[in-house]
Design an enzyme around this catalytic site. Sequence first.
Site, mmCIF file in Angstrom:
data_model
loop_
_atom_site.group_PDB
_atom_site.id
_atom_site.type_symbol
_atom_site.label_atom_id
_atom_site.label_comp_id
_atom_site.label_asym_id
_atom_site.label_seq_id
_atom_site.Cartn_x
_atom_site.Cartn_y
_atom_site.Cartn_z
ATOM 1 N N ASP A 138 11.657 -23.808 3.446
ATOM 2 C CA ASP A 138 10.324 -24.601 3.790
ATOM 3 C C ASP A 138 9.509 -23.509 4.163
ATOM 4 O O ASP A 138 8.464 -23.341 3.645
ATOM 5 C CB ASP A 138 10.434 -25.595 4.466
ATOM 6 N N TRP A 165 7.352 -29.568 2.929
ATOM 7 C CA TRP A 165 7.912 -29.278 1.743
ATOM 8 C C TRP A 165 9.207 -29.893 1.382
ATOM 9 O O TRP A 165 9.759 -30.579 0.403
ATOM 10 C CB TRP A 165 7.969 -27.960 1.177
ATOM 11 N N ASP A 166 10.160 -29.745 2.634
ATOM 12 C CA ASP A 166 11.607 -30.254 2.858
ATOM 13 C C ASP A 166 11.330 -32.068 2.735
ATOM 14 O O ASP A 166 11.986 -32.620 1.914
ATOM 15 C CB ASP A 166 12.311 -29.946 4.097
ATOM 16 N N LEU A 167 10.227 -32.402 3.121
ATOM 17 C CA LEU A 167 10.120 -33.853 3.355
ATOM 18 C C LEU A 167 9.505 -34.291 2.026
ATOM 19 O O LEU A 167 10.305 -35.393 1.445
ATOM 20 C CB LEU A 167 8.904 -33.964 4.372
#
Length: 404
Positions: A138, A165-167
Amino acid sequence: MDSSTPAPVLDGLRIVELSAFVAVPLAGMTLAQLGADVIRVDPIGGGLDYRRRPITDSGAGLYWAGLNKGKRSVTLDLRSEQGRSIVRDLVTAPGKDAGVLITNLSPRWISYEELRRDRPDLIMVVLKGNPDGSIAVDYTVNAAAGFPAITGVGDDPVNHVLPAWDLVAGGMVATAVLSAERRRYRTGEGSLVELSLADVAFATLGHLGQVAEVVINDEDRARYGNYLFGSFGKDFATSDGERVMIIALTPRHWSSLVEATGTATAIARIESDLGLVLADEGARFAARERITEVMEGWFARHTLEEVGRAMDRHRICWGPYRTVRQLLEADPRVQPELNPMWAHVNQPGIGTYPVPGTPLAFSALPRRAPRPAPLLGADTEPVLAELLGLGTTRLERLRQLGVL
């Protein structure tokens, strides 16, 4: 489950998860909270993220517990061929709603082509760092996307602590599972679905108009600190040393803010001086510094409580700046007694604390209470017995060999 209780929306769907860190564990947890049977498989002793901070004084992983609620945990010696074979068997085990694998590890010993020989309708969702399979996380993707270059003030890049961006990617992995499962329901065919963290971030950059901003408008976004880009929004200090964020995104927000702060005369003067109509959000953005000069005195003369009452009375979009501790102490949105998404859950090995369930509320179904994360490996033998039919003798032999 009580026979009178409606089944959760994903009841019966079985997913095997090989993962670490945020995106895929979040996807698995999201699906588990909607009723799917999510079986997370880790190496004995825990995977790459098992001890990732925050942890308790005794070393229990608060991060791991947070991202694995409602799953079942299986641990195996994944360096041994027997352990790897068991994983492949778990993925391809019978069941019309089974045969789903999600992973961001992409181990070389497991592949879509190999698995689909035993399970032609296999669904496999693979999250990579970059589209070519090279490593990205991320924080590196976010740096490349340009967001630290337009965050904060000054010349140095400013990172943020939210793994955005992970989420987003976690949500897209869950969407990929349900989309592929929908296709399988209609056609009987499986799917290999691949996505990358970089593609998720850069696609979002395009969705928000920031690619076109450079290519079409030939403009590089500047740094605006805590100002809201494109309209009026700013943080203000109150008389008691607190701070609030105020957003005037729409014409109604704006007129209400002017009325609440009693600044109509001064705002009219700004419009006259600059030749702008501040009912337009672009004009508010252009005049943001003058507006701030006019309004900051009102906030400086009122306490946080007084500001809150005025903002609520005029239905203005606002929020106080808080620490997590202050949030938990003061905000009804995170209190189990007031928000049914939350519940006090006893997490084995950690203790009892507020835990969120799914944010999704279905009109035809009662909210499911959040469930704790499993103890690492707690479900290994029950899962192998249930899904693979391994008996006591076979399980004991695998224990002796160190596979379990």
